[in-house]
Motif scaffolding. Structure first.
Motif, mmCIF file in Angstrom:
data_model
loop_
_atom_site.group_PDB
_atom_site.id
_atom_site.type_symbol
_atom_site.label_atom_id
_atom_site.label_comp_id
_atom_site.label_asym_id
_atom_site.label_seq_id
_atom_site.Cartn_x
_atom_site.Cartn_y
_atom_site.Cartn_z
ATOM 1 N N THR A 198 -23.705 -25.678 -37.966
ATOM 2 C CA THR A 198 -24.889 -26.529 -37.869
ATOM 3 C C THR A 198 -24.826 -27.711 -38.845
ATOM 4 O O THR A 198 -25.099 -28.848 -38.445
ATOM 5 N N PRO A 199 -24.471 -27.511 -40.124
ATOM 6 C CA PRO A 199 -24.363 -28.672 -41.020
ATOM 7 C C PRO A 199 -23.289 -29.670 -40.567
ATOM 8 O O PRO A 199 -23.488 -30.882 -40.672
ATOM 9 N N ILE A 228 -14.979 -32.697 -27.233
ATOM 10 C CA ILE A 228 -15.477 -31.323 -27.125
ATOM 11 C C ILE A 228 -14.584 -30.348 -27.880
ATOM 12 O O ILE A 228 -15.060 -29.387 -28.487
ATOM 13 N N GLU A 229 -13.278 -30.589 -27.863
ATOM 14 C CA GLU A 229 -12.363 -29.712 -28.593
ATOM 15 C C GLU A 229 -12.698 -29.699 -30.077
ATOM 16 O O GLU A 229 -12.620 -28.647 -30.727
ATOM 17 N N TYR A 230 -13.093 -30.870 -30.601
ATOM 18 C CA TYR A 230 -13.504 -30.928 -32.007
ATOM 19 C C TYR A 230 -14.849 -30.247 -32.206
ATOM 20 O O TYR A 230 -15.059 -29.513 -33.176
ATOM 21 N N MET A 231 -15.777 -30.440 -31.279
ATOM 22 C CA MET A 231 -17.149 -29.964 -31.472
ATOM 23 C C MET A 231 -17.323 -28.456 -31.339
ATOM 24 O O MET A 231 -18.244 -27.879 -31.906
ATOM 25 N N ALA A 288 -23.857 -33.653 -39.416
ATOM 26 C CA ALA A 288 -23.102 -34.806 -39.929
ATOM 27 C C ALA A 288 -22.484 -35.594 -38.783
ATOM 28 O O ALA A 288 -22.464 -36.836 -38.808
ATOM 29 N N TYR A 289 -21.983 -34.907 -37.768
ATOM 30 C CA TYR A 289 -21.391 -35.566 -36.601
ATOM 31 C C TYR A 289 -22.457 -36.349 -35.843
ATOM 32 O O TYR A 289 -22.234 -37.490 -35.421
ATOM 33 N N ALA A 290 -23.645 -35.743 -35.693
ATOM 34 C CA ALA A 290 -24.746 -36.433 -35.023
ATOM 35 C C ALA A 290 -25.157 -37.683 -35.800
ATOM 36 O O ALA A 290 -25.419 -38.731 -35.206
#
Length: 257
Positions: free
Chosen positions: A75-76, A67-70, A80-82
Motif C-alpha cells: 500500500t505505501p 502491471i508487472e511492476y504494480m 508513492a506510485y499514484a
C-alpha cells in the motif's frame, strides 16, 4: 537531457514528447514516469509554446501503467506510485501551453489518463481507449475518476469505469473522449500542423486562456468568472495585446512575441 524511455524534441516552439517503450506498448513504469516528469520540465524551460504527447511504434499511445511492476506493490509503495502518476498528469494539465495528445493506438488505464490531462485529443482511426483498471481489481489512480466525467459526462464515465470498456476511435469521438479522428498515416502531420498553429498564437494569452479554462473545473462559476475578469484585464498592456489589436485595426497580420 536524454532518457532511455522518453524522447523530447523541441523545434519552432513545439515540444514533442514521445514515450518510447514500443516493446512494452509504452507502458509507464517508474523510470518512464520520472523521465516524462523531467522532460515536461525541460520543455517548459525551453519555452515551448505547444506540447504534443504521443507513443512510439505502430500499436500504442500508452497502453497503461506497468502491471508487472504494480502486481506486488505494498500500500505505501502504491501510494508513492499514484503520487508520481498524479504529478505527471498534473504537469501536463498545468503545462504553460496547450497540450495535444496524438493517440496513435492503445490508450488504456494510465495512458488514457495521460490523454485526459491534455487540452486536446486527436485519435488515429486505429486508436482504442479505456479506463480498464476494474478488471485488474483496482480503479483509475492517476486522475481518471475526476477528469473523465468532466469530459464525457457522469453517466458515460461511470459506464466506462465500471465496465472497463475499451472503445474504438469512432465511439470515443461520439462520447467526446477525443475531439477528432484522422487516418492513421495522417495523424502525425495533422497534429504537427495543429501544434504549429498554436505555437504561432500569442503565448501569454494562450497560457491565460488555459489557466482560466482549468479554473472552471476547480472553483464555483462565480469564482471562475472573477478569475476570468482578472486574467482578461491583466492582458491589457502586454505586447501581444497591443500588437494583436493594432494589427486588426490596421488590417495586417500580427507579429506576436
Amino acid at each position: 537531457m536524454s532518457w532511455d524511455t522518453v524522447e523530447l524534441d523541441v523545434e519552432d516552439g513545439v515540444a514533442t514528447l514521445t514515450v518510447d517503450r514500443p516493446d512494452r506498448l509504452n507502458a509507464l513504469n517508474l523510470e518512464t514516469l520520472a523521465a516524462i516528469e523531467e522532460a515536461l520540465a525541460a520543455a517548459e524551460d525551453g519555452d515551448a509554446r505547444a506540447l504534443v504527447l504521443t507513443g512510439a511504434g505502430e500499436k500504442a499511445f500508452v497502453a497503461g501503467a506497468d502491471i508487472e511492476y504494480m502486481r506486488d506493490l505494498s500500500t505505501p509503495e502504491a501510494q508513492a506510485y499514484a503520487e508520481l502518476g498524479h504529478r505527471v498528469a498534473d504537469a501536463v494539465e498545468t503545462f504553460p501551453a496547450p497540450a495535444i495528445a496524438a493517440v496513435n493506438g492503445y490508450a488504456f488505464g494510465g495512458g488514457c489518463e495521460l490523454a485526459l490531462a491534455c487540452d486536446l485529443r486527436v485519435a488515429s482511426e486505429r486508436a482504442v481507449l479505456g479506463q480498464t483498471e476494474i478488471d485488474l481489481g483496482i480503479v483509475p489512480g492517476w486522475g481518471g475518476t475526476q477528469r473523465l466525467p468532466r469530459l464525457v459526462g457522469d453517466e458515460v464515465a461511470r459506464r466506462l469505469i465500471f465496465f472497463g470498456e475499451r472503445v474504438d476511435a469512432t465511439d470515443a469521438l461520439e462520447y467526446g473522449l477525443v475531439g477528432e479522428v484522422v487516418a492513421h498515416d495522417q495523424l502525425d502531420g495533422y497534429v504537427a500542423e495543429m501544434a504549429s498553429e498554436l505555437a504561432s498564437k500569442p503565448a501569454f494569452a494562450l497560457r491565460a486562456a488555459k489557466d482560466a479554462l482549468n479554473a472552471a473545473n476547480e472553483t464555483s462559476q462565480a469564482a471562475g468568472l472573477a478569475y476570468e475578469r482578472r486574467v482578461w484585464s491583466g492582458l491589457f498592456g502586454t505586447h501581444d495585446q497591443r500588437e494583436g489589436m493594432a494589427a486588426f485595426v490596421e488590417k495586417r497580420d500580427p507579429e506576436f512575441e
